[in-house]
Design a protein around this motif. Structure first.
Motif, PDB file in Angstrom:
ATOM      1  N   SER A   1     -95.391   7.254 -43.115  1.00 13.98           N
ATOM      2  CA  SER A   1     -94.904   7.495 -41.966  1.00 13.98           C
ATOM      3  C   SER A   1     -93.384   6.024 -42.342  1.00 13.98           C
ATOM      4  O   SER A   1     -92.610   6.402 -41.503  1.00 13.98           O
ATOM      5  N   ALA A   2     -93.971   4.920 -42.211  1.00  9.76           N
ATOM      6  CA  ALA A   2     -93.242   3.832 -43.357  1.00  9.76           C
ATOM      7  C   ALA A   2     -91.732   4.289 -44.611  1.00  9.76           C
ATOM      8  O   ALA A   2     -91.244   3.861 -44.168  1.00  9.76           O
ATOM      9  N   VAL A   3     -92.380   4.838 -45.045  1.00 14.21           N
ATOM     10  CA  VAL A   3     -91.511   5.035 -46.569  1.00 14.21           C
ATOM     11  C   VAL A   3     -90.935   6.482 -45.932  1.00 14.21           C
ATOM     12  O   VAL A   3     -89.367   6.211 -46.238  1.00 14.21           O
ATOM     13  N   LYS A   4     -90.900   6.980 -45.039  1.00 16.58           N
ATOM     14  CA  LYS A   4     -90.175   8.442 -45.000  1.00 16.58           C
ATOM     15  C   LYS A   4     -89.012   7.845 -44.096  1.00 16.58           C
ATOM     16  O   LYS A   4     -88.089   8.189 -43.576  1.00 16.58           O
ATOM     17  N   TYR A   5     -89.460   6.747 -42.874  1.00 21.59           N
ATOM     18  CA  TYR A   5     -88.504   5.845 -41.489  1.00 21.59           C
ATOM     19  C   TYR A   5     -87.260   5.360 -43.034  1.00 21.59           C
ATOM     20  O   TYR A   5     -86.740   4.604 -42.203  1.00 21.59           O
ATOM     21  N   HIS A   6     -88.027   4.807 -43.304  1.00 17.36           N
ATOM     22  CA  HIS A   6     -87.518   3.721 -45.265  1.00 17.36           C
ATOM     23  C   HIS A   6     -86.186   5.077 -45.386  1.00 17.36           C
ATOM     24  O   HIS A   6     -85.359   3.900 -45.376  1.00 17.36           O
ATOM     25  N   ILE A   7     -86.817   5.954 -46.062  1.00 16.35           N
ATOM     26  CA  ILE A   7     -85.786   6.443 -46.673  1.00 16.35           C
ATOM     27  C   ILE A   7     -84.802   6.866 -45.092  1.00 16.35           C
ATOM     28  O   ILE A   7     -83.430   6.661 -45.900  1.00 16.35           O
ATOM     29  N   SER A   8     -84.823   7.722 -44.434  1.00 11.62           N
ATOM     30  CA  SER A   8     -83.881   7.980 -43.288  1.00 11.62           C
ATOM     31  C   SER A   8     -83.072   6.367 -42.442  1.00 11.62           C
ATOM     32  O   SER A   8     -81.918   6.611 -42.431  1.00 11.62           O
ATOM     33  N   TYR A   9     -83.948   5.196 -42.725  1.00 13.47           N
ATOM     34  CA  TYR A   9     -82.744   3.681 -42.875  1.00 13.47           C
ATOM     35  C   TYR A   9     -81.837   4.182 -43.372  1.00 13.47           C
ATOM     36  O   TYR A   9     -80.545   3.316 -43.330  1.00 13.47           O
ATOM     37  N   LEU A  10     -82.399   3.912 -44.793  1.00  9.64           N
ATOM     38  CA  LEU A  10     -81.517   3.441 -45.934  1.00  9.64           C
ATOM     39  C   LEU A  10     -80.531   4.757 -45.909  1.00  9.64           C
ATOM     40  O   LEU A  10     -79.396   4.249 -46.207  1.00  9.64           O
ATOM     41  N   GLU A  11     -80.495   6.253 -45.510  1.00 10.97           N
ATOM     42  CA  GLU A  11     -79.429   7.192 -45.535  1.00 10.97           C
ATOM     43  C   GLU A  11     -78.112   6.739 -44.637  1.00 10.97           C
ATOM     44  O   GLU A  11     -77.375   6.570 -44.417  1.00 10.97           O
TER      45      GLU A  11
ATOM     46  N   SER B   1     -75.806   7.845 -53.464  1.00  6.80           N
ATOM     47  CA  SER B   1     -77.026   9.156 -53.513  1.00  6.80           C
ATOM     48  C   SER B   1     -77.581   9.512 -54.531  1.00  6.80           C
ATOM     49  O   SER B   1     -79.097   9.945 -54.243  1.00  6.80           O
ATOM     50  N   GLN B   2     -77.905   9.286 -55.775  1.00  2.11           N
ATOM     51  CA  GLN B   2     -78.322   9.257 -56.949  1.00  2.11           C
ATOM     52  C   GLN B   2     -79.426   8.315 -56.491  1.00  2.11           C
ATOM     53  O   GLN B   2     -80.766   8.842 -56.774  1.00  2.11           O
ATOM     54  N   PHE B   3     -80.049   7.064 -55.787  1.00  3.05           N
ATOM     55  CA  PHE B   3     -80.884   5.890 -55.926  1.00  3.05           C
ATOM     56  C   PHE B   3     -81.567   6.882 -54.672  1.00  3.05           C
ATOM     57  O   PHE B   3     -82.478   6.824 -54.943  1.00  3.05           O
ATOM     58  N   LEU B   4     -81.008   7.695 -53.813  1.00  3.42           N
ATOM     59  CA  LEU B   4     -81.834   7.789 -52.811  1.00  3.42           C
ATOM     60  C   LEU B   4     -82.647   9.091 -53.074  1.00  3.42           C
ATOM     61  O   LEU B   4     -83.752   8.940 -52.823  1.00  3.42           O
ATOM     62  N   ASP B   5     -81.529  10.261 -53.744  1.00  2.00           N
ATOM     63  CA  ASP B   5     -82.740  11.477 -54.175  1.00  2.00           C
ATOM     64  C   ASP B   5     -83.844  10.343 -55.055  1.00  2.00           C
ATOM     65  O   ASP B   5     -84.225  11.706 -55.488  1.00  2.00           O
ATOM     66  N   ASN B   6     -83.527  10.162 -56.490  1.00  2.00           N
ATOM     67  CA  ASN B   6     -84.529   9.063 -57.097  1.00  2.00           C
ATOM     68  C   ASN B   6     -85.558   8.463 -56.332  1.00  2.00           C
ATOM     69  O   ASN B   6     -86.697   8.782 -56.505  1.00  2.00           O
ATOM     70  N   TYR B   7     -85.576   8.226 -55.454  1.00  2.00           N
ATOM     71  CA  TYR B   7     -86.322   7.377 -53.958  1.00  2.00           C
ATOM     72  C   TYR B   7     -86.923   8.235 -53.824  1.00  2.00           C
ATOM     73  O   TYR B   7     -88.026   8.549 -53.881  1.00  2.00           O
ATOM     74  N   LYS B   8     -86.759   9.748 -53.096  1.00  3.79           N
ATOM     75  CA  LYS B   8     -87.800  10.716 -52.350  1.00  3.79           C
ATOM     76  C   LYS B   8     -88.370  11.347 -53.395  1.00  3.79           C
ATOM     77  O   LYS B   8     -88.835  11.334 -53.200  1.00  3.79           O
ATOM     78  N   LEU B   9     -87.534  11.761 -54.544  1.00  5.89           N
ATOM     79  CA  LEU B   9     -88.153  12.303 -55.912  1.00  5.89           C
ATOM     80  C   LEU B   9     -89.722  11.673 -56.203  1.00  5.89           C
ATOM     81  O   LEU B   9     -90.866  12.306 -55.989  1.00  5.89           O
ATOM     82  N   THR B  10     -89.064  10.639 -56.973  1.00  7.67           N
ATOM     83  CA  THR B  10     -90.515   9.852 -57.076  1.00  7.67           C
ATOM     84  C   THR B  10     -91.657   9.261 -55.958  1.00  7.67           C
ATOM     85  O   THR B  10     -92.905   9.532 -56.438  1.00  7.67           O
ATOM     86  N   PHE B  11     -91.368   9.354 -54.479  1.00  8.55           N
ATOM     87  CA  PHE B  11     -92.135   8.485 -54.224  1.00  8.55           C
ATOM     88  C   PHE B  11     -93.075  10.598 -53.593  1.00  8.55           C
ATOM     89  O   PHE B  11     -94.371  10.453 -54.008  1.00  8.55           O
ATOM     90  N   GLU B  12     -92.027  11.854 -53.435  1.00  7.88           N
ATOM     91  CA  GLU B  12     -93.286  12.623 -53.442  1.00  7.88           C
ATOM     92  C   GLU B  12     -94.187  12.787 -54.486  1.00  7.88           C
ATOM     93  O   GLU B  12     -94.872  13.225 -55.070  1.00  7.88           O
TER      94      GLU B  12
END
Length: 329
Positions: free
Chosen positions: A209-219, A299-310
């Motif tokens: 939850s913390a990581v997902k919220y962090h990604i949303s926060y960064l977006e 956008s590249q940073f956020l995409d890489n963050y999400k992909l590596t998290f997955e």
């Protein structure tokens, strides 16, 4: 009246909280490694707090440490009645105290000064009531050459008590042999990490939850026009990955895997080392975002963050299956 606890300190590896706890366990004659400390306290249990993700609560760590009754642990925050007296008495009785405090409050020491503050764990190992200050260790300090070292500093007693978020004291009967089944503990911790997809407590998000919220926060922040918020968020993102979440997680996992017997060990180590490299790249990209003005970089940073998290979650599920000697269900 004063007292300085004589304790040998070892410089930390990946996380200031884990390193501080590891040093206190060693002081209490519990000879475990730092990666075993990470497993024992459930270092997976990171939380989102004020813009970043890290081990931001000593209370939850204290609960993990005393779950099987092998250790006596005392947790306090600044609202605890007589917290000042308890900390001082603990030092006088030769029991060091871990303190969690925002580094914004430590700008009086140039070595600890940061442009953007975040929560850090330190060890209070002494007190001088006449001079009115605590003696404190930072066991994971990065010097100007980015080398890890242990440093000492002093801080006024009342100032520390008023600015600290939490305190943690660990006691142990050294006459008792303490042994842990780290394989069982890490399986339990990883299962909890991937299943707690919506855990919120006192406005703090934990685990996935913390990581997902962090990604949303960064977006939200990185697509806004506030330059200062963007700079702070990029700084926190880099520190979240490098010190708070995935770099410590993966580094400690590598050490754990190196010390156990499992099938296809070489392939598994290569896979997890590849994840570490990917997270290191993300850390560097977050730092570069502080000087980049190109929107496609965001956008590249956020995409890489999400992909590596997955990919990390996929590996954790796979690794649980390997440790259980069966596939993830």
């Amino acid at each position: 009246m004063s007292n300085i606890i004589k304790m040998q300190t070892k410089e930390g590896e990946n996380s200031c909280a884990i390193s501080a706890i590891h040093n206190l366990l060693a002081f209490n004659k519990i000879p475990i490694t730092e990666y075993e400390t990470y497993i024992l306290v459930n270092g997976f249990d990171t939380s989102f707090y004020e813009g970043y993700v890290a081990l931001n609560t000593l209370r939850r760590i204290s609960e993990n440490l005393k779950v099987d009754g092998k250790l006596e642990v005392k947790w306090m925050d600044k609202n605890t009645i007589n917290s000042k007296e308890i900390v001082i008495n603990s030092i006088m009785k030769q029991n060091p105290v871990i303190v969690l405090i925002n580094s914004n409050f430590l700008n009086f020491d140039e070595r600890l000064k940061k442009e953007y503050g975040f929560l850090r764990s330190f060890i209070i190992y002494g007190v001088d009531l006449e001079k009115d200050f605590f003696y404190v260790y930072d066991v994971l300090h990065l010097n100007e050459n980015h080398e890890k070292e242990v440093i000492e500093f002093t801080i006024p007693i009342d100032y520390m008590i008023s600015k600290a978020k939490e305190f943690l004291i660990i006691y142990s009967d050294s006459k008792k042999a303490i042994k842990y089944n780290y394989r069982e503990i890490i399986i339990k911790n990883m299962k909890k990490y991937i299943k707690n997809t919506n855990e919120i407590e006192s406005n703090e998000y934990f685990g996935i939850s913390a990581v997902k919220y962090h990604i949303s926060y960064l977006e939200s922040i990185l697509t806004d026009n506030n330059v200062e918020d963007k700079l702070a968020s990029c700084y926190y993102a880099a520190n979240s990955v490098f010190y708070g979440t995935f770099m410590p997680m993966i580094s400690y996992l590598i050490e754990f895997i190196e010390h156990i017997e499992i099938s296809n060990k070489y392939d598994i180590l290569n896979e997890v080392k590849d994840l570490k490299m990917k997270w290191n790249i993300i850390t560097n990209k977050a730092i570069k975002l502080t000087i980049s003005k190109r929107e496609n970089q965001v956008s590249q940073f956020l995409d890489n963050y999400k992909l590596t998290f997955e990919k990390t979650i996929i590996f954790i599920k796979k690794f649980i299956g390997i440790l259980n000697k069966r596939e993830w269900e």
